[in-house]
Design an enzyme around this catalytic site. Structure first.
Site, short mmCIF file in Angstrom:
data_model
loop_
_atom_site.label_atom_id
_atom_site.label_comp_id
_atom_site.label_asym_id
_atom_site.label_seq_id
_atom_site.Cartn_x
_atom_site.Cartn_y
_atom_site.Cartn_z
N GLU A 193 1.10 -1.18 -0.24
CA GLU A 193 -0.14 0.26 -0.01
C GLU A 193 0.67 1.13 -0.20
O GLU A 193 0.83 2.56 -0.73
CB GLU A 193 -1.11 -0.27 1.64
CG GLU A 193 -2.12 -0.66 0.93
CD GLU A 193 -2.00 -2.37 1.00
OE1 GLU A 193 -2.88 -3.14 1.03
OE2 GLU A 193 -0.60 -2.26 1.76
N HIS A 224 -11.35 -5.71 8.87
CA HIS A 224 -12.06 -5.33 7.31
C HIS A 224 -13.16 -4.82 8.02
O HIS A 224 -14.27 -5.12 6.98
CB HIS A 224 -12.42 -6.65 6.69
CG HIS A 224 -11.00 -7.41 6.71
ND1 HIS A 224 -10.38 -8.48 8.06
CD2 HIS A 224 -10.98 -7.86 5.73
CE1 HIS A 224 -10.29 -8.79 6.92
NE2 HIS A 224 -9.39 -8.18 5.50
#
Length: 658
Positions: A397, A464
């Site tokens: 990322e 998540h």
């Protein structure tokens, strides 16, 4: 030190000397000024001039270079006016950052230089993005990026090398191995014999060069650049050199063995090269003296200009105005028919239409090409736009955020999909320290949208399910968008992509396939910073966003006797506080609902602002309702109580009864 001038013209050999000498003489002057208190800090590159000068001399003027603290020769060899450099170091307005940042923490598009940030690593990924833009446009260009041996331990180094290798990007990774990271010797930094070995591990061509030999540096880099322009690929070059002075002047060099300093002093790149030029008869002593006199006058004249410039003035409106690049919103009104679609479909359709509208837009993310992304937002995009513009990325990322910044620097637009918004923590540094600050620091845009699938209510557990918008609403320079409906999501996404500022675009996963709405088939835009008044009433003001909007709608539907103003914020930065104030002044009561945990969330700021601005209009204390102060639990029974839906109804009725 042995020099081989074969194949390098005498004119170029002399120019290399002039460039190194100029850098050294400026440094010597700066050290005097530092002792006099006329500059605040200095990072010395003495003994390393051959690397900066050799690399920049091998590049074409329109090729980007990303230097670091000890690369003064990059700036002077590119011809930056010395008075502007000196003003930069003194924090004057005519410097490149208007006094907002120091030393070499700046960039300039005019000279194709992109300066560092103190976190070092992200600029390697930025170079990847710049090189990717060249490659997409089929421009035969090389991007050179510098780092030191210390930063090769950072994750960004490894992510950037891997990304460049996977995408065959023409990036020249220049590692100045100068022996020490501040005071830590290389023996305590890595176990491989050479840093060049790290490149081999990523399948990257790697070389080791004597960083104090200007002709060796120039010849090798020039040869590599010519080859990389024809055959785009990353190359790692480890320049062996030494840092003759401290990390910065205050550090000193007491931790360095005296014998080691003496050994490297004998390898001085300028004195040795000067002796070679004299031996070859390329430079006479009187010519050397003339060059030095020329530089003395140039340095003194430009210092005079910098010293005569007054201290930078503070104007609050200018400081605040420069945090974001000015962007004139252009309304696009749809003309065609509507269709009833889910939130996920509206986002996908909006993104597809933006790709059609902007041929310089690139989408980056994990599994977004053939697979279409884990939520299928980009399903079919690779077939429509090709894998060059719909790019699968490795799991890295930080490097991908940095690459998106590099695309923006080189004239492209970028949308990055965080596979889950939770994973943004792995790319946090370049978002809050690079994208967010770049316009304020040196007037450069960050034309990047980061899509953030987020939110609980789907049984996905602690990693998540977060709604972490508060990490970004407190960071000046970022815009934050959080729609609750398909219509808003499509229009706000289009506006976000049009905006040259970095935008964090939150998309609630639980709403993706549960919320339907009539949405125009055509492309359209909606303004950022405008809340939507969904219901009107005089009893209470409810302010919320994302899933909270639907919880509030359900509560009001179940209790139709409650007449409330329901404001969907839609964007959290910019924040439409005027709409909030107007409603609170009418109703006299405010409840702010957020899915995020309570402490430090945006509800706290809204409550504080209303308390400051609307105190006399309030008939009750402002109420905040949010999720429990725990990570998001997995089990449905736990998650249901973690979320504030039921507590919201209780708080609403308590506020009405106050």
């Amino acid at each position: 030190m042995k020099y081989n001038g074969e194949g390098i013209s005498v004119e170029m050999q002399l120019e290399l000397f002039r460039r190194m000498l100029k850098s050294r003489m400026i440094e010597e002057k700066m050290l005097i000024l530092l002792r006099q208190g006329k500059i605040s800090k200095w990072f010395s590159g003495m003994g390393q001039e051959a690397i900066a000068v050799g690399v920049v001399s091998a590049l074409m003027d329109d090729e980007y270079i990303l230097p670091m603290h000890r690369n003064l020769g990059v700036f002077t060899s590119r011809g930056i006016p010395l008075n502007r450099l000196f003003s930069q170091w003194q924090g004057k307005a005519s410097g490149f950052t208007k006094g907002r940042d120091r030393s070499f923490h700046f960039g300039t598009q005019e000279y194709r230089i992109v300066g560092m940030i103190s976190h070092l690593g992200p600029q390697l990924g930025v170079a990847d993005g710049i090189a990717l833009a060249h490659k997409l446009r089929k421009e035969k260009r090389v991007t050179a990026v510098f780092t030191g041996e210390g930063a090769t331990s950072e994750g960004d180094f490894h992510e950037a090398l891997n990304l460049a290798a996977v995408w065959d990007l023409p990036v020249l990774f220049c590692v100045e191995n100068n022996g020490y990271g501040l005071s830590t010797p290389v023996s305590e930094q890595y176990r491989c014999e050479h840093i060049a070995d790290k490149g081999v591990g990523y399948g990257i061509e790697s070389h080791i060069v004597d960083g104090n030999n200007i002709l060796e540096v120039y010849r090798k880099v020039n040869s590599l650049c010519k080859s990389m322009r024809k055959d785009p690929r990353p190359v790692l070059v480890e320049f062996k050199t030494f840092r003759m002075r401290g990390h910065e002047e205050a550090s000193g060099t007491k931790y360095v063995p005296k014998k080691l300093l003496e050994e490297w002093a004998e390898k001085d790149p300028i004195q040795n090269y000067l002796a070679y030029l004299h031996e070859q008869g390329f430079l006479l002593e009187q010519e050397e003296v003339a060059i030095k006199k020329e530089y003395i006058h140039e340095i003194d004249d430009n210092l005079k200009l910098a010293f005569e410039e007054g201290e930078v003035d503070f104007t609050e409106s200018i400081e605040l105005g420069d945090v974001y690049q000015k962007n004139l919103y252009q309304e696009v009104i749809p003309k065609g028919d509507d269709h009833n679609v889910r939130l996920v479909d509206a986002i996908s359709e909006g993104l597809r239409q933006c790709m059609e509208r902007h041929d310089n837009l690139v989408i980056l993310g994990q599994d977004i090409a053939e697979y279409g992304g884990v939520f299928k937002i980009t399903d079919g995009f690779a077939g429509l736009f090709g894998k060059e513009r719909v790019r699968n990325t490795p799991i890295c990322e930080s490097a991908v955020v940095s690459a998106a910044m590099g695309l923006s620097l080189n004239g492209m637009k970028a949308v990055m999909e965080m596979q889950f918004g939770d994973f943004v923590s792995s790319g946090f540094n370049p978002i809050v320290n690079y994208l967010a600050k770049v316009h304020y620091r040196w007037n450069e845009k960050a034309d990047v949208v980061i899509r953030m699938p987020c939110g609980a209510g789907v049984g996905a557990g602690p990693f998540h399910s977060q709604t972490n918008e508060a990490w970004f609403t407190k960071t000046p320079g970022l815009k934050v968008v959080y729609p609750a409906f398909p219509y808003d999501a499509k229009g706000l996404l289009a506006t976000s992509i049009e905006d040259p500022n970095p935008v964090m675009f939150f998309e609630h996963k639980a709403l993706y396939r549960s919320i339907y709405q009539d949405v125009p088939k055509d492309y359209y835009t909606l303004p950022l910073g405008k809340a939507s008044l969904l219901k009107e009433g005089n009893d209470v003001t409810i302010v919320t966003y994302g899933a909270g909007v639907h919880w509030a709608l359900d509560a009001l539907e179940n209790q139709p006797e409650i007449k409330a103003d329901l404001l969907d914020l839609r964007t959290l930065q910019p924040l439409d506080m005027e709409a909030v104030y107007k409603s609170v002044c009418k109703t006299g009561k405010l409840l702010v609902l957020q899915e995020d945990t309570l402490f430090g969330g945006i509800a706290s700021d809204i409550a504080a602002l209303v308390g400051e601005q609307c105190f006399e209009s309030l008939d009750a204390p402002v109420r905040r309702v949010a999720s429990l102060e725990t990570p998001v639990p997995f089990a449905r029974s736990l998650e249901n109580h973690f979320l504030p839906k039921e507590r919201f109804v209780i708080a609403l009725n308590e506020l009405l009864a106050y």
